[in-house]
Design a protein around this motif. Sequence first.
Motif, short mmCIF file in Angstrom:
data_model
loop_
_atom_site.label_atom_id
_atom_site.label_comp_id
_atom_site.label_asym_id
_atom_site.label_seq_id
_atom_site.Cartn_x
_atom_site.Cartn_y
_atom_site.Cartn_z
N GLU A 33 -55.98 45.78 -30.39
CA GLU A 33 -55.31 47.17 -30.30
C GLU A 33 -56.23 48.15 -29.59
O GLU A 33 -55.79 48.80 -28.68
CB GLU A 33 -54.88 47.67 -31.70
CG GLU A 33 -54.47 48.95 -31.65
CD GLU A 33 -52.98 48.91 -30.65
OE1 GLU A 33 -52.82 49.87 -29.85
OE2 GLU A 33 -52.20 48.14 -30.71
N TYR A 34 -57.83 48.03 -30.10
CA TYR A 34 -58.48 48.89 -29.46
C TYR A 34 -58.87 48.41 -27.97
O TYR A 34 -59.42 49.18 -27.08
CB TYR A 34 -60.11 48.56 -30.23
CG TYR A 34 -60.12 49.09 -31.44
CD1 TYR A 34 -59.35 49.99 -32.26
CD2 TYR A 34 -61.18 48.91 -32.19
CE1 TYR A 34 -58.94 50.46 -33.22
CE2 TYR A 34 -61.39 49.54 -33.75
CZ TYR A 34 -60.18 50.34 -34.05
OH TYR A 34 -60.37 50.69 -35.18
N ALA A 35 -58.65 47.07 -27.39
CA ALA A 35 -58.80 46.77 -26.03
C ALA A 35 -58.01 47.71 -25.31
O ALA A 35 -58.43 47.67 -24.25
CB ALA A 35 -58.44 45.30 -25.96
N GLY A 36 -56.82 48.10 -25.74
CA GLY A 36 -55.72 48.46 -24.79
C GLY A 36 -55.79 50.20 -25.08
O GLY A 36 -54.92 50.94 -24.47
N ALA A 37 -56.70 50.53 -26.21
CA ALA A 37 -56.63 51.96 -26.36
C ALA A 37 -57.95 52.66 -26.33
O ALA A 37 -58.32 53.52 -27.34
CB ALA A 37 -55.97 52.26 -27.65
N ALA A 38 -59.05 52.09 -25.35
CA ALA A 38 -60.29 52.55 -25.64
C ALA A 38 -60.48 53.96 -25.46
O ALA A 38 -61.24 54.61 -26.44
CB ALA A 38 -61.23 51.93 -24.62
#
Length: 205
Positions: A98-103
């Motif tokens: 999730e963090y990968a797409g919402a940095a």
Amino acid sequence: MGRNRSANYEDQREAILAQAAALFASQGYPGTSMNQVAAASGLSKPTLYHYFKDKYALLVHIAEGHVKVLEQVVMEVEAMKLKPDAALREMIERFVMEYAGAADAHRVLTEDVRFLQEPDRQRILGHERKVVEGFADAIALLRPELDKAHLTKPLTMLLFGMINWMFTWVRADGHVTHEQLAPMVADLFFGGLPAVGLPAIKRKR
């Protein structure tokens, strides 16, 4: 009579939020103007105000929207009724991805929360507490004695210390991807969790 919303109203809102998050992440919330958000979104400033009344509204929507997604991930995994070890691993790996797409949104949540007004800050922190509780409950199912020693939340925060700041060093063109790192983070945590000992009880003088 209120102004009718276009068919792509929500899509446009999400696009604006993404552009605002990128600007806030790169140059900070105070250093970003609505003029810059409008230009980045390909909109006129009056049109931008049709979607968001001011820059502060953008900040609230970005921070709260991101933490609500994380809370939803926890609830979805809990609903899967997996075994404790599988559930915790699923949460860890989903969070990394999730963090990968919402940095950008994650950077805003971690760095610009101090600009939130108190009622908004407390509401968003309430969502964050639910996320922490979800992970702490999963750890407690694996090692109940750590829960009795009030260590599950500290261990959750140590885990978040591994993944919350990945946006500062993981690059899209780097040698290691989020997909590769997600199981590594879980392996590190699961490898270390059995070794965690209970602290000595401090005796009051």
